[in-house]
Design an enzyme around this catalytic site. Structure first.
Site, short mmCIF file in Angstrom:
data_model
loop_
_atom_site.label_atom_id
_atom_site.label_comp_id
_atom_site.label_asym_id
_atom_site.label_seq_id
_atom_site.Cartn_x
_atom_site.Cartn_y
_atom_site.Cartn_z
N SER A 75 38.41 42.92 48.54
CA SER A 75 39.30 42.33 47.53
C SER A 75 40.17 43.38 47.02
O SER A 75 41.45 43.11 46.36
CB SER A 75 38.86 41.56 46.37
OG SER A 75 37.76 42.68 45.58
N GLY A 82 33.80 46.07 41.75
CA GLY A 82 34.83 47.07 41.36
C GLY A 82 36.13 47.33 42.15
O GLY A 82 36.61 48.35 42.06
N ASP A 123 31.22 38.19 29.56
CA ASP A 123 31.73 37.33 30.54
C ASP A 123 33.25 37.34 30.33
O ASP A 123 33.80 37.36 29.18
CB ASP A 123 31.51 36.03 29.77
CG ASP A 123 32.01 34.56 30.63
OD1 ASP A 123 32.77 34.91 31.69
OD2 ASP A 123 31.72 33.63 30.33
N ASP A 162 40.49 38.54 39.02
CA ASP A 162 40.22 37.70 40.24
C ASP A 162 39.10 36.91 40.34
O ASP A 162 38.39 36.90 41.13
CB ASP A 162 40.21 38.77 41.54
CG ASP A 162 40.28 38.42 42.68
OD1 ASP A 162 40.83 37.16 43.14
OD2 ASP A 162 39.58 38.66 43.74
N LYS A 221 42.89 30.43 42.46
CA LYS A 221 42.36 29.46 43.74
C LYS A 221 42.71 28.15 43.71
O LYS A 221 42.61 27.47 42.94
CB LYS A 221 40.83 29.78 43.57
CG LYS A 221 40.23 30.92 42.98
CD LYS A 221 40.46 32.12 43.83
CE LYS A 221 39.80 33.56 43.22
NZ LYS A 221 40.02 34.73 44.23
#
EC number: 2.1.1.186
Length: 360
Positions: free
Chosen positions: A196, A231, A268, A284, A313
């Site tokens: 990613s 990360g 969170d 992301d 998404k």
């Protein structure tokens, strides 16, 4: 002969040819149709599922191209003005008809021979490479191509969609992707925590100009990475020498923490907020796109960040409609005037990546 300019090279345009991710042709067709209508241009899209490109037919293609910036198109990897379509090329002589359709067009500053990034297009890479080597000297002999690349002149593109069918196109070097096929070739470094990382690297390269990157990504700036584990995006930010608050209940790779630029907060990312305003926020997280858009808007409305890059998404159906809805929702709820750019990046899948910033 008239001076060679980007405008004069594109005056014969019959349409726009835009390359895209295979399978997203309907989304790109919908986007081009909508955007052209917003600017007052009539036209229609020619496309088939999985072709990897969309041809938008428009009698005023050059004018539409000047209005419709490549950087602002979401599903287009590349944007080209079609000078001619050659659907029945003779494999024994493809060069002669290409020289003929260029007519009195001025010189071009470079030549790219390409193909769609699709199952049918990828086998054409060898033909594209060999044909480029043959066409280049013929163009120079005809006075249609400079001896060395010149970014002040329009760029000539030949796009093969099969061995006997090609589009002859023009592009402005300042308003098109600077990479063949519209794909930046990024290498995943061995110490990248996840693939990613390539998404954020491509986002910085695609959604920001070089000048904007230099001005907005300065060492010592402070950022938050929401949903950071393991990360990958945090690692990209540390490579820009930013100080990062990495928000995730999951673990980060130790070498990311060892940079000394990262503070890992087990929380969170969807509910955490910073104690003071940050320069950047990136996100992301896997969540419903409308919910993400609303949360990202909250960050700007509350003044928690100046700039942000986040992913949305997309659902399997009505992806263009959902894209428009989410971006409109974000801009309405952000509560301030922002520059918003979005792209379906090469390293994205069923998603788009969004930049929001006060830059103008």
């Amino acid at each position: 002969m008239a001076p060679a300019t980007e405008t004069s090279a594109a005056t014969a345009g019959i349409g726009l040819l835009c390359l895209c991710r295979q399978g997203f042709e309907p989304e790109l067709a919908g986007e081009l149709t909508t955007r052209a209508g917003e600017f007052g241009f009539a036209g229609y899209a020619r496309t088939q599922r999985n072709d990897g490109y969309v041809l938008f037919m428009c009698e005023e293609a050059a004018a539409l191209s000047r209005m419709l910036s490549w950087r602002e198109l979401i599903f287009a990897r590349q944007k080209l003005v079609v000078l001619a379509e050659l659907p029945q090329l003779d494999p024994a002589d493809r060069i002669t008809p290409m020289l003929a359709v260029l007519g009195d067009a001025p010189r071009f500053g470079d030549l790219w021979v390409e193909h769609p990034d699709s199952d049918a297009g990828k086998p054409l890479s060898g033909l594209s490479r060999a044909f480029g080597n043959a066409l280049r000297p013929a163009l120079r002999k005809a006075g249609k191509l400079t001896d060395k690349p010149n970014e002040k002149l329009p760029r000539l593109h030949v796009v093969f969609v099969d061995g006997t069918h090609a589009f002859v196109c023009a592009a402005s070097p300042t308003d098109s992707a600077p990479w063949a096929l519209g794909i930046p070739r990024l290498k995943l470094l061995p110490d990248a925590p996840s693939r990613s990382a390539l998404k954020l690297e491509e986002a910085l390269l695609t959604l920001l100009t070089a000048e904007e990157r230099e001005a907005l990504m300065k060492p010592g700036m402070r950022a938050a990475d929401l949903g950071a584990a393991p990360g990958g995006w945090t690692w990209v930010l540390t490579r820009q020498h930013l100080k990062v608050l990495s928000i995730d209940n999951g673990p980060l790779r130790q070498h990311v923490l060892d940079t000394g630029l990262v503070e890992h907060l087990r929380a969170d990312g969807f509910h955490w907020s910073p104690e003071q305003s940050l320069d950047w926020m990136v996100c992301d997280m896997v969540e419903q796109p409308r919910r993400v858009a609303e949360r990202m808007a909250t960050w700007f409305r509350e003044g928690w960040c100046k700039h942000a890059i986040f992913n949305l998404k997309l659902p399997m159906k009505k992806r263009w409609d959902e894209t428009r809805l989410c971006l409109e929702l974000f801009e309405e709820q952000a509560g301030k005037s922002l520059t918003v750019r979005a792209k379906q990046l090469y390293h994205d899948r069923e998603e788009i990546t969004v930049l929001a910033s006060p830059l103008r």
